[in-house]
Scaffold this motif. Structure first.
Motif, PDB file in Angstrom:
ATOM      1  N   ARG A 120      -3.619   6.152   1.736  1.00  0.00           N
ATOM      2  CA  ARG A 120      -3.315   7.205   0.862  1.00  0.00           C
ATOM      3  C   ARG A 120      -1.717   7.418   0.693  1.00  0.00           C
ATOM      4  O   ARG A 120      -1.255   7.848  -0.306  1.00  0.00           O
ATOM      5  CB  ARG A 120      -3.952   8.559   1.484  1.00  0.00           C
ATOM      6  CG  ARG A 120      -3.725   9.588   0.804  1.00  0.00           C
ATOM      7  CD  ARG A 120      -4.214  10.928   1.577  1.00  0.00           C
ATOM      8  NE  ARG A 120      -3.978  12.088   1.012  1.00  0.00           N
ATOM      9  CZ  ARG A 120      -3.738  13.309   1.581  1.00  0.00           C
ATOM     10  NH1 ARG A 120      -3.976  13.267   3.030  1.00  0.00           N
ATOM     11  NH2 ARG A 120      -3.544  14.346   0.882  1.00  0.00           N
ATOM     12  N   GLN A 121      -1.226   7.329   2.182  1.00  0.00           N
ATOM     13  CA  GLN A 121       0.394   7.351   1.953  1.00  0.00           C
ATOM     14  C   GLN A 121       0.995   6.182   0.930  1.00  0.00           C
ATOM     15  O   GLN A 121       2.084   6.416   0.562  1.00  0.00           O
ATOM     16  CB  GLN A 121       1.004   7.551   3.378  1.00  0.00           C
ATOM     17  CG  GLN A 121       0.435   8.764   4.043  1.00  0.00           C
ATOM     18  CD  GLN A 121       0.497  10.122   3.312  1.00  0.00           C
ATOM     19  OE1 GLN A 121       1.207  10.110   2.336  1.00  0.00           O
ATOM     20  NE2 GLN A 121       0.300  11.167   3.943  1.00  0.00           N
ATOM     21  N   PHE A 122       0.438   5.119   1.294  1.00  0.00           N
ATOM     22  CA  PHE A 122       0.971   3.817   0.368  1.00  0.00           C
ATOM     23  C   PHE A 122       0.826   4.064  -1.191  1.00  0.00           C
ATOM     24  O   PHE A 122       1.765   3.932  -1.813  1.00  0.00           O
ATOM     25  CB  PHE A 122       0.092   2.636   0.759  1.00  0.00           C
ATOM     26  CG  PHE A 122       0.453   1.392   0.310  1.00  0.00           C
ATOM     27  CD1 PHE A 122       1.616   0.711   0.677  1.00  0.00           C
ATOM     28  CD2 PHE A 122       0.072   0.995  -1.027  1.00  0.00           C
ATOM     29  CE1 PHE A 122       2.074  -0.536   0.267  1.00  0.00           C
ATOM     30  CE2 PHE A 122       0.396  -0.214  -1.443  1.00  0.00           C
ATOM     31  CZ  PHE A 122       1.603  -0.938  -0.847  1.00  0.00           C
ATOM     32  N   ARG A 123      -0.252   4.796  -1.542  1.00  0.00           N
ATOM     33  CA  ARG A 123      -0.478   4.875  -2.959  1.00  0.00           C
ATOM     34  C   ARG A 123       0.553   6.168  -3.427  1.00  0.00           C
ATOM     35  O   ARG A 123       0.925   5.882  -4.417  1.00  0.00           O
ATOM     36  CB  ARG A 123      -1.951   5.482  -3.145  1.00  0.00           C
ATOM     37  CG  ARG A 123      -3.085   4.438  -2.941  1.00  0.00           C
ATOM     38  CD  ARG A 123      -3.477   3.581  -3.852  1.00  0.00           C
ATOM     39  NE  ARG A 123      -4.375   2.566  -3.324  1.00  0.00           N
ATOM     40  CZ  ARG A 123      -4.343   1.565  -3.279  1.00  0.00           C
ATOM     41  NH1 ARG A 123      -3.251   0.724  -3.602  1.00  0.00           N
ATOM     42  NH2 ARG A 123      -5.302   0.697  -2.899  1.00  0.00           N
ATOM     43  N   ALA A 124       0.702   7.142  -2.423  1.00  0.00           N
ATOM     44  CA  ALA A 124       1.757   7.979  -2.854  1.00  0.00           C
ATOM     45  C   ALA A 124       3.351   7.565  -2.925  1.00  0.00           C
ATOM     46  O   ALA A 124       3.907   7.962  -3.677  1.00  0.00           O
ATOM     47  CB  ALA A 124       1.668   9.256  -1.755  1.00  0.00           C
ATOM     48  N   ALA A 125       3.503   6.512  -2.126  1.00  0.00           N
ATOM     49  CA  ALA A 125       4.763   6.090  -2.062  1.00  0.00           C
ATOM     50  C   ALA A 125       5.012   4.914  -3.322  1.00  0.00           C
ATOM     51  O   ALA A 125       6.070   4.407  -3.286  1.00  0.00           O
ATOM     52  CB  ALA A 125       5.171   5.250  -0.787  1.00  0.00           C
TER      53      ALA A 125
END
Length: 151
Positions: A120-125
């Motif tokens: 999830r955080q990878f997609r946001a970054a």
């Protein structure tokens, strides 16, 4: 007046006691056996280069998950396969992120739940949605939650 009292004698430069000799030898041995990090100016390798295993100047999801697995295993000191919010650290994962990732609401994150949060955080970054996080994206404000999960 005694003439010998007015003559200054040079101080010996060699250590006088065994302790001083040991201290001097320890200092020399520390200098000789200094880790290679000091040869690079005392700096650690950057988090980005430590995660980017193929040195293509981007981090893909597999590289991020590999780094997350290493950190998860490091934090899981009792080898239970689960981490509590306290074990993760309050600065690494916010309460909202932890609640989102804790799908079974047992107060711990399994490795799969942790990987879901990393994804999830990878997609946001990754604002350009190219499937990789560049160095610029990694060190951006949007990349901060991902950095906290990987390093």
């Amino acid at each position: 007046m005694d003439q010998s009292a007015s003559v200054r004698r040079p101080k010996p430069t060699a250590p006088q006691s065994a302790f001083r000799r040991q201290l001097l030898l320890f200092g020399l041995a520390s200098f000789i056996a200094a880790p290679p990090a000091f040869a690079r100016g005392g700096r650690r390798a950057s988090p980005f280069s430590g995660i980017d295993r193929d040195n293509d100047s981007t981090i893909d999801l597999d590289e991020a998950k590999r780094a997350a697995a290493l950190l998860f295993d490091h934090l899981d000191r009792h080898h239970t396969g689960m981490l509590s919010h306290a074990q993760l650290g309050r600065r690494r994962v916010t309460a909202e992120e932890f609640a989102w990732a804790d799908r079974d609401h047992d107060g711990t994150l399994t490795k799969d739940e942790y990987f879901a949060l990393v994804e999830r955080q990878f997609r946001a970054a990754d604002p350009d949605n190219d499937g990789t996080v560049s160095r610029r994206e990694f060190y951006s404000r949007a990349g901060l939650p991902l950095r906290r999960l990987l390093y």
